[in-house]
Motif scaffolding. Sequence first.
Motif, PDB file in Angstrom:
ATOM      1  N   LEU A   1      33.580 -19.703 -10.882  1.00 20.35           N
ATOM      2  CA  LEU A   1      33.521 -18.906  -9.656  1.00 20.35           C
ATOM      3  C   LEU A   1      34.902 -18.320  -9.357  1.00 20.35           C
ATOM      4  O   LEU A   1      35.025 -17.134  -9.025  1.00 20.35           O
ATOM      5  CB  LEU A   1      33.020 -19.753  -8.478  1.00 20.35           C
ATOM      6  N   LEU A   2      35.929 -19.144  -9.485  1.00 21.70           N
ATOM      7  CA  LEU A   2      37.297 -18.665  -9.278  1.00 21.70           C
ATOM      8  C   LEU A   2      37.598 -17.500 -10.220  1.00 21.70           C
ATOM      9  O   LEU A   2      38.113 -16.459  -9.797  1.00 21.70           O
ATOM     10  CB  LEU A   2      38.305 -19.799  -9.492  1.00 21.70           C
TER      11      LEU A   2
ATOM     12  N   LEU B   1      30.848 -32.737 -14.101  1.00 20.39           N
ATOM     13  CA  LEU B   1      31.729 -31.872 -14.893  1.00 20.39           C
ATOM     14  C   LEU B   1      31.208 -30.436 -14.907  1.00 20.39           C
ATOM     15  O   LEU B   1      31.981 -29.477 -14.781  1.00 20.39           O
ATOM     16  CB  LEU B   1      31.861 -32.417 -16.314  1.00 20.39           C
ATOM     17  N   LEU B   2      29.894 -30.283 -15.023  1.00 23.75           N
ATOM     18  CA  LEU B   2      29.322 -28.935 -15.011  1.00 23.75           C
ATOM     19  C   LEU B   2      29.472 -28.276 -13.637  1.00 23.75           C
ATOM     20  O   LEU B   2      29.708 -27.071 -13.548  1.00 23.75           O
ATOM     21  CB  LEU B   2      27.853 -28.975 -15.427  1.00 23.75           C
ATOM     22  N   MET B   3      29.354 -29.060 -12.570  1.00 27.68           N
ATOM     23  CA  MET B   3      29.570 -28.487 -11.237  1.00 27.68           C
ATOM     24  C   MET B   3      31.024 -28.039 -11.082  1.00 27.68           C
ATOM     25  O   MET B   3      31.284 -26.957 -10.544  1.00 27.68           O
ATOM     26  CB  MET B   3      29.188 -29.482 -10.142  1.00 27.68           C
ATOM     27  N   ILE B   4      31.962 -28.846 -11.550  1.00 23.02           N
ATOM     28  CA  ILE B   4      33.378 -28.462 -11.511  1.00 23.02           C
ATOM     29  C   ILE B   4      33.583 -27.183 -12.327  1.00 23.02           C
ATOM     30  O   ILE B   4      34.287 -26.267 -11.898  1.00 23.02           O
ATOM     31  CB  ILE B   4      34.273 -29.605 -12.044  1.00 23.02           C
TER      32      ILE B   4
ATOM     33  N   TYR C   1      25.205 -33.519  -2.379  1.00 19.03           N
ATOM     34  CA  TYR C   1      25.668 -32.575  -3.398  1.00 19.03           C
ATOM     35  C   TYR C   1      24.609 -31.524  -3.701  1.00 19.03           C
ATOM     36  O   TYR C   1      24.933 -30.366  -3.979  1.00 19.03           O
ATOM     37  CB  TYR C   1      26.084 -33.316  -4.678  1.00 19.03           C
ATOM     38  N   MET C   2      23.349 -31.902  -3.623  1.00 15.95           N
ATOM     39  CA  MET C   2      22.283 -30.932  -3.886  1.00 15.95           C
ATOM     40  C   MET C   2      22.244 -29.867  -2.793  1.00 15.95           C
ATOM     41  O   MET C   2      22.144 -28.676  -3.096  1.00 15.95           O
ATOM     42  CB  MET C   2      20.927 -31.617  -4.007  1.00 15.95           C
TER      43      MET C   2
ATOM     44  N   PHE D   1      26.358 -24.315 -12.286  1.00 10.18           N
ATOM     45  CA  PHE D   1      25.938 -24.849 -10.991  1.00 10.18           C
ATOM     46  C   PHE D   1      24.508 -25.402 -11.046  1.00 10.18           C
ATOM     47  O   PHE D   1      24.234 -26.480 -10.526  1.00 10.18           O
ATOM     48  CB  PHE D   1      26.027 -23.779  -9.897  1.00 10.18           C
ATOM     49  N   ILE D   2      23.606 -24.670 -11.672  1.00 10.76           N
ATOM     50  CA  ILE D   2      22.193 -25.072 -11.709  1.00 10.76           C
ATOM     51  C   ILE D   2      22.013 -26.365 -12.495  1.00 10.76           C
ATOM     52  O   ILE D   2      21.440 -27.341 -12.001  1.00 10.76           O
ATOM     53  CB  ILE D   2      21.326 -23.944 -12.302  1.00 10.76           C
ATOM     54  N   VAL D   3      22.491 -26.382 -13.724  1.00 13.78           N
ATOM     55  CA  VAL D   3      22.302 -27.555 -14.589  1.00 13.78           C
ATOM     56  C   VAL D   3      23.136 -28.732 -14.087  1.00 13.78           C
ATOM     57  O   VAL D   3      22.669 -29.874 -14.069  1.00 13.78           O
ATOM     58  CB  VAL D   3      22.629 -27.211 -16.060  1.00 13.78           C
ATOM     59  N   GLY D   4      24.365 -28.461 -13.663  1.00 12.40           N
ATOM     60  CA  GLY D   4      25.225 -29.526 -13.164  1.00 12.40           C
ATOM     61  C   GLY D   4      24.638 -30.225 -11.958  1.00 12.40           C
ATOM     62  O   GLY D   4      24.615 -31.457 -11.881  1.00 12.40           O
TER      63      GLY D   4
END
Length: 133
Positions: free
Chosen positions: A119-120, A110-113, A45-46, A74-77
């Motif tokens: 982004l969308l 959740l933050l990555m999602i 994932y990273m 993205f960064i924090v997630g």
Amino acid sequence: MKRFVLIIASVYGSLSVVLGAMGAHALKSVLSVDKLQSFETGVRYMIIHALVLLIVGFVFDYQTRLQKSMGWSFIVGTFLFSISIFFLSLADTLGMSLGFLGPITPLGGLLMITGWILLLFNVLKMDNTELKT
């Protein structure tokens, strides 16, 4: 912020290669199969999100709140998700009780999602001239 996103992409990319090599070599004899698979999930994932940050770092100028929120998500997630998995995988080996990190992993996810959804929204806000460049 654009420069910061690209710096973090570089850090995450290099860190994932180092940690991936560490998992494949040094940790293979130390961790159980399940713990090693978890560790590798954090690495995977990273590296994926390092590439995402690299791309969005070049595409967006981070002048809007929406773009900044996407970058930070993205960064924090990625940090919360991957780092918590790394430490949880190594907890027994380190002789530490790190169960408190358990809830951090899904928060990072959740933050990555959220980053992907933002982004969308950012792409939907782009006009055709921005998409051609």
